[in-house]
Design an enzyme around this catalytic site. Structure first.
Site, mmCIF file in Angstrom:
data_model
loop_
_atom_site.group_PDB
_atom_site.id
_atom_site.type_symbol
_atom_site.label_atom_id
_atom_site.label_comp_id
_atom_site.label_asym_id
_atom_site.label_seq_id
_atom_site.Cartn_x
_atom_site.Cartn_y
_atom_site.Cartn_z
ATOM 1 N N LYS A 101 0.804 -1.313 -0.143
ATOM 2 C CA LYS A 101 -0.104 -0.159 0.141
ATOM 3 C C LYS A 101 1.029 1.123 -0.038
ATOM 4 O O LYS A 101 1.557 1.313 1.179
ATOM 5 C CB LYS A 101 -0.755 -0.025 1.222
ATOM 6 C CG LYS A 101 -1.947 1.052 1.013
ATOM 7 C CD LYS A 101 -2.506 1.624 2.486
ATOM 8 C CE LYS A 101 -1.859 2.393 3.502
ATOM 9 N NZ LYS A 101 -1.656 3.781 2.600
ATOM 10 N N GLU A 151 10.006 0.540 10.394
ATOM 11 C CA GLU A 151 11.133 1.610 10.213
ATOM 12 C C GLU A 151 10.498 2.766 10.355
ATOM 13 O O GLU A 151 9.755 3.193 9.627
ATOM 14 C CB GLU A 151 11.799 1.501 8.763
ATOM 15 C CG GLU A 151 12.485 0.058 8.382
ATOM 16 C CD GLU A 151 13.755 -0.086 9.448
ATOM 17 O OE1 GLU A 151 14.268 1.074 9.829
ATOM 18 O OE2 GLU A 151 14.416 -1.082 9.116
ATOM 19 N N CYS A 207 14.097 10.170 6.564
ATOM 20 C CA CYS A 207 14.116 9.771 8.071
ATOM 21 C C CYS A 207 15.732 9.856 8.643
ATOM 22 O O CYS A 207 15.685 10.224 9.900
ATOM 23 C CB CYS A 207 13.642 8.132 8.304
ATOM 24 S SG CYS A 207 14.424 7.201 6.959
ATOM 25 N N GLU A 212 10.974 15.619 15.439
ATOM 26 C CA GLU A 212 11.636 15.303 14.245
ATOM 27 C C GLU A 212 10.836 16.425 13.280
ATOM 28 O O GLU A 212 9.777 16.375 13.070
ATOM 29 C CB GLU A 212 11.057 13.935 13.712
ATOM 30 C CG GLU A 212 11.565 13.487 12.460
ATOM 31 C CD GLU A 212 11.051 12.431 12.008
ATOM 32 O OE1 GLU A 212 9.637 12.099 12.221
ATOM 33 O OE2 GLU A 212 11.707 11.750 11.148
HETATM 34 P P1 NAD Z 1 2.744 7.965 8.223
HETATM 35 O O1 NAD Z 1 2.836 6.979 9.679
HETATM 36 O O2 NAD Z 1 1.701 8.920 8.341
HETATM 37 O O3 NAD Z 1 2.284 7.101 7.031
HETATM 38 C C1 NAD Z 1 2.900 6.012 6.421
HETATM 39 C C2 NAD Z 1 1.993 5.097 5.731
HETATM 40 O O4 NAD Z 1 1.168 4.527 6.891
HETATM 41 C C3 NAD Z 1 1.061 5.560 4.814
HETATM 42 O O5 NAD Z 1 0.965 4.702 3.823
HETATM 43 C C4 NAD Z 1 -0.266 5.704 5.672
HETATM 44 O O6 NAD Z 1 -1.388 5.772 4.462
HETATM 45 C C5 NAD Z 1 -0.332 4.594 6.554
HETATM 46 N N1 NAD Z 1 -1.102 4.480 7.656
HETATM 47 C C6 NAD Z 1 -1.454 5.719 8.148
HETATM 48 N N2 NAD Z 1 -2.111 5.388 9.172
HETATM 49 C C7 NAD Z 1 -2.314 4.188 9.406
HETATM 50 C C8 NAD Z 1 -2.637 3.168 10.436
HETATM 51 N N3 NAD Z 1 -3.194 3.484 11.638
HETATM 52 N N4 NAD Z 1 -2.207 1.877 10.266
HETATM 53 C C9 NAD Z 1 -1.677 1.442 9.150
HETATM 54 N N5 NAD Z 1 -1.234 2.333 8.407
HETATM 55 C C10 NAD Z 1 -1.424 3.536 8.310
HETATM 56 O O7 NAD Z 1 3.989 8.606 7.748
HETATM 57 P P2 NAD Z 1 4.284 9.480 6.624
HETATM 58 O O8 NAD Z 1 3.976 10.849 7.307
HETATM 59 O O9 NAD Z 1 3.883 8.998 5.359
HETATM 60 O O10 NAD Z 1 5.970 9.379 6.529
HETATM 61 C C11 NAD Z 1 6.872 10.258 7.524
HETATM 62 C C12 NAD Z 1 7.504 9.545 8.506
HETATM 63 O O11 NAD Z 1 8.137 8.309 8.082
HETATM 64 C C13 NAD Z 1 8.399 10.302 9.397
HETATM 65 O O12 NAD Z 1 8.310 10.310 10.715
HETATM 66 C C14 NAD Z 1 9.797 9.473 8.913
HETATM 67 O O13 NAD Z 1 10.973 9.720 9.703
HETATM 68 C C15 NAD Z 1 9.340 8.258 8.837
HETATM 69 N N6 NAD Z 1 10.479 7.653 7.933
HETATM 70 C C16 NAD Z 1 11.175 6.241 8.130
HETATM 71 C C17 NAD Z 1 11.835 5.673 7.359
HETATM 72 C C18 NAD Z 1 12.803 4.550 8.108
HETATM 73 O O14 NAD Z 1 13.282 3.799 7.322
HETATM 74 N N7 NAD Z 1 12.933 4.579 9.524
HETATM 75 C C19 NAD Z 1 11.907 6.082 6.216
HETATM 76 C C20 NAD Z 1 11.270 7.145 5.657
HETATM 77 C C21 NAD Z 1 10.349 7.510 6.458
#
Ligand code: NAD
Length: 475
Positions: A169, A242, A276, A374
């Site tokens: 997804k 992650e 990230c 962050e």
């Molecule tokens: P997010 O957690 O809002 O969303 C990520 C994904 O989860 C999206 O596909 C979203 O639709 C889905 N999602 C939302 N609510 C959900 C739920 N309750 N259950 C399951 N899925 C759900 O994150 P974002 O805003 O898209 O991304 C930014 C964040 O990602 C930052 O905190 C960043 O640090 C982190 N990030 C981490 C890494 C890593 O490898 N550690 C890499 C990239 C980004």
């Protein structure tokens, strides 16, 4: 009419009749639509993945590798179209989008060479103990909007290689390039092995809760990661998380300001800071603080913020309105508290596009929101330190533990400090370099488990030990 992109379910490109708009963050125009899936489409994708798992898990690894190489090849052959599409939905400048597309193709190819060989634990005249790894089954992959293609590949490739099948997804903010790739690979991968479905945020919990999914691999925020862990506990799904980071860079007094200023800049501002593992807190030794902070600020003035599709743009917009508002809020908070800015701070939300001026803060306090949280935006707080013990304690004073960096003319000293940092990755004199063969994962609230390398591949498998008793062991 805007282009409509379809989902990949059971080898077929399909839609639901209901559409979600996708916006270009530089122009705020709708540039595409994707299907809005619910439980019905998810059930279809899971059923297809479950059926495909029966044969895929027995398919020789050489054939699984060939399918991964076909995906890598399709991405490379279509890189021109893909990187332009990626810039239009994600915002990053063309050069950085090219880097993501070729990086994803390269990562797929490199990781396809990994293998989890059987391990003979004991082989003597009493017993043969063999440890093998078996695929967990059907995987749900959920990815964010900052590196949509790299993250999608990072879920699909180890799942396929280990013998699992996957439902991926993408983020609702950045699904277009991934769905274009879905179209390119539909006839290159057996039906049901890779399924890509789109929907709103509520599709995520449906995946986490689905009774016929065995594992969740998630990249995104720590807040969502916690919800996933909770959701996955109902049937003890395997999970890899992650999550977020608040990475510290430590610049020792022997670092050459002229040499490191530009690299430090990009360690914070690549992809408009939406990484990230971007440097989110920069600690500079007091002996070189003034010279280095001035050199970084001077370099920042040479970098153009704008539409990533325009030549000469170094930093694009924030990817979506919600994140844009959050970054503006942190900058406003810094202004309200009277913190000093070396550049930036003059935001203007009335214009078109989610652009934030490159913002560098001069020695804000450790508990400033813009330091402690962050930021995930083009923001760089520079802070002074005077002793090693002090800076190590400050760097470690975070609920996160993703990555960090040490900048020094003495790499041995850098390693000595790195070994005291509570993070999964530490770079000495560079940043953002990830190896397809080294485990990448967070300590503390930055994650659970790892990706990349054999360690990452293992996360898609269970251990199984087969013990054969030999004849000369008494019954
Ligand atoms: P997010 O957690 O809002 O969303 C990520 C994904 O989860 C999206 O596909 C979203 O639709 C889905 N999602 C939302 N609510 C959900 C739920 N309750 N259950 C399951 N899925 C759900 O994150 P974002 O805003 O898209 O991304 C930014 C964040 O990602 C930052 O905190 C960043 O640090 C982190 N990030 C981490 C890494 C890593 O490898 N550690 C890499 C990239 C980004």
């Amino acid at each position: 009419m805007v282009t409509q992109y379809k989902n990949l379910i059971d080898g077929q490109m399909m839609n639901t009749g209901e559409w979600l708009d996708v916006v270009n963050p530089a122009t705020e125009e709708v540039i595409g639509q994707v299907p809005k899936c619910g439980k019905g489409e998810l059930d279809k994708a899971v059923a297809a993945a479950r059926a495909a798992f029966k044969t895929w898990k027995k398919t020789p690894i050489e054939q699984r590798r060939e399918a991964i190489m076909a995906i890598s090849g399709a991405i490379k052959e279509n890189a021109d179209e893909l990187y332009r599409l990626l810039t239009s939905e994600q915002g990053k400048p063309h050069e950085q989008a090219k880097g993501e597309i070729f990086g994803a193709a390269g990562m797929a190819a490199a990781q396809s060479s990994l293998e989890l060989e059987d391990e003979i634990i004991q082989d003597d005249d009493t017993r043969l103990h063999r440890h093998r790894r078996v695929p967990v089954g059907v995987v749900g992959g959920i990815v964010p909007w900052n590196f949509p293609v790299m993250m999608a590949i990072q879920k699909i490739v180890p799942a396929m290689l280990s013998g699992c099948t996957i439902i991926l997804k993408p983020s609702p903010f950045t699904p277009l390039t991934t769905l274009k790739i879905a179209e390119l690979i539909a006839d290159k991968v057996p039906a049901g092995v890779v399924n890509i479905i789109t929907g709103e945020d509520d599709l995520g919990p449906m995946i986490t809760a689905h009774e016929d999914i065995d594992k969740i691999t998630f990249t995104g925020s720590t807040a969502t990661g916690k919800k996933i862990m909770e959701g996955a506990s109902a049937d003890l799904k395997r999970i890899t998380l992650e999550l977020g980071g608040n990475d510290a860079s430590i610049v020792l007094p022997d670092a050459d300001p002229k040499k490191v200023a530009e690299q430090l800049f990009w360690s914070s501002f690549s992809n408009a800071g939406q990484i990230c593992v971007a440097a989110k807190r920069i600690y500079i030794h007091e002996d070189i603080y003034d010279e280095l902070s001035q050199a970084i600020a001077d370099y920042a003035k040479t970098v153009t913020v704008g539409d990533g599709a325009q030549q000469g743009t170094g930093v694009g917009p924030i990817q979506n309105k919600k994140q844009y508002d959050r970054v503006l809020e942190l900058i406003e908070d810094a202004k309200d508290n009277g913190y000093k800015f070396l550049t930036g701070g003059d935001t203007d939300p009335s214009g078109t596009g989610y652009f934030v001026p490159l913002t560098i803060l001069d020695n804000p306090p450790e508990d400033a929101r813009i330091v402690a949280e962050e930021q995930f935006g083009p923001v760089m707080p520079l802070m002074k330190f005077s002793s090693e013990d002090e800076v190590i304690a400050r760097a470690n004073n975070s609920e996160y533990g993703l990555a960090g960096a040490v900048w020094t003319a003495n790499p041995e000293k850098g390693v000595e400090i790195a070994e005291q940092l509570e993070t999964g990755t530490v770079w000495i004199n560079e940043y953002l370099h990830l190896s397809p063969f080294a485990p990448f994962g967070g300590h503390k609230q930055s994650g659970f488990g790892a990706e990349y390398g054999k360690e990452g591949l293992k996360e898609f498998t269970y251990p199984q030990v087969i013990t054969v008793k030999k004849d000369n062991v008494p019954a």
